[in-house]
Write an enzyme that holds these catalytic residues in place. Structure first.
Site, short mmCIF file in Angstrom:
data_model
loop_
_atom_site.label_atom_id
_atom_site.label_comp_id
_atom_site.label_asym_id
_atom_site.label_seq_id
_atom_site.Cartn_x
_atom_site.Cartn_y
_atom_site.Cartn_z
N VAL A 1 0.86 -1.18 0.00
CA VAL A 1 0.00 0.00 0.00
C VAL A 1 0.90 1.23 0.00
O VAL A 1 1.81 1.34 0.81
CB VAL A 1 -0.89 0.01 1.27
N CYS A 2 0.64 2.15 -0.93
CA CYS A 2 1.48 3.36 -1.03
C CYS A 2 1.33 4.22 0.22
O CYS A 2 0.22 4.58 0.62
CB CYS A 2 1.09 4.17 -2.25
N VAL A 3 2.44 4.59 0.81
CA VAL A 3 2.40 5.34 2.08
C VAL A 3 1.78 6.72 1.93
O VAL A 3 0.94 7.13 2.75
CB VAL A 3 3.81 5.41 2.74
#
Lengths: 135, 130
Positions: free
Chosen positions: B77-79
């Site tokens: 999941v992209c931060v």
């Protein structure tokens, strides 16, 4: 790095109204650190992303269009804009940001990054890309 | 073939994540490798364990967790996208002083470099979105 790939970021949506344009630009900027061969394409409402003179002050949303001018500093100088998308919206290249880069092989001569290409030409360019990211 | 997957939409408003799930299952059955699934934009909403769909609906988040566990798939999941949308793991909880976390099993939060790396390492990067 030996395995340099051709990354193509296709921007299809208007700059505001959805977050796609801004988050696409975030990927482009982070990706620039990976020393890949990077190109951007603007099609459909995506051409509005690089229209000059954007003013978002009444929207309460950050105007991120000045960031596109920094792309040249990241060695990103292949920016394709689809001719048909511009024409359909009554726009010409004069309505767009003047995006440039400096060619170190020609004594840092300033060159235009934007190339207006036909849908047919863009098809070939996309075809030659290794990694195609759609936003 | 080594495949990278990018998912740009949440689990239920768009069918993108569900289609990607089906695509991954089919690809694995056909003998391909899924190097990584990267969740971006509202796609990060696929990674919250608080998702509770009605019992007669499919549970997309759990399906991802199960697929990842069975096939050892890296779900990232992209931060930056996650911070905007309130997807939090233990590390982010601590860093941002939140009172809890909601990351689902098998997902991890990391940077956009993971997406670029997937593009470099994989034979194909397949994007699912709007």
């Amino acid at each position: 790095m030996s395995d340099v790939k051709k990354f193509m970021y296709v921007n299809r949506k208007a700059p505001y109204g959805t977050i796609y344009a801004w988050e696409s630009l975030e990927v482009v900027l982070i990706g620039a650190a990976f020393e890949q061969d990077v190109a951007l394409a603007f099609v459909d409402d995506g051409v509005y992303q690089i229209v000059k003179g954007q003013d978002t002050s009444e929207l309460g949303i950050k105007n991120f269009s000045p960031t596109y001018s920094a792309l040249g500093d990241y060695d990103i100088n292949k920016i394709y804009v689809e001719k048909e998308s511009l024409e359909a919206r009554g726009l010409t290249v004069d309505d767009l940001l003047h995006l440039t880069w400096e060619d170190e092989n020609e004594d840092w001569a300033e060159k235009d990054s934007i190339q207006v290409v036909s849908s047919e030409e863009l098809k070939k360019i996309l075809d030659e890309s290794d990694v195609l990211l759609n936003f | 073939m080594k495949l990278g997957i990018q998912i740009n939409e949440g689990p239920y408003t768009h069918e993108a994540s569900n289609t990607a799930l089906n695509f991954c299952k089919a690809a694995l059955e056909a003998g391909h490798e899924i190097f990584r699934v990267f969740f971006y934009h509202d796609g990060v909403n696929n990674g919250t364990r608080y998702t509770t769909p009605p019992q007669d609906d499919r549970h997309i988040v759990n399906s991802w967790s199960e697929l990842a566990k069975e096939n050892n798939i890296d779900l990232v999941v992209c931060v930056a996208a996650a911070q905007r949308r309130g997807i939090v793991d233990e590390g982010e909880q601590e860093r941002n002083g939140k009172d809890g976390n909601n990351i689902a099993e098998g997902f991890r939060i990391s940077g956009l470099g993971q997406l670029i790396e997937a593009g470099i390492q994989c034979d194909r990067l397949v994007v699912f979105g709007d």
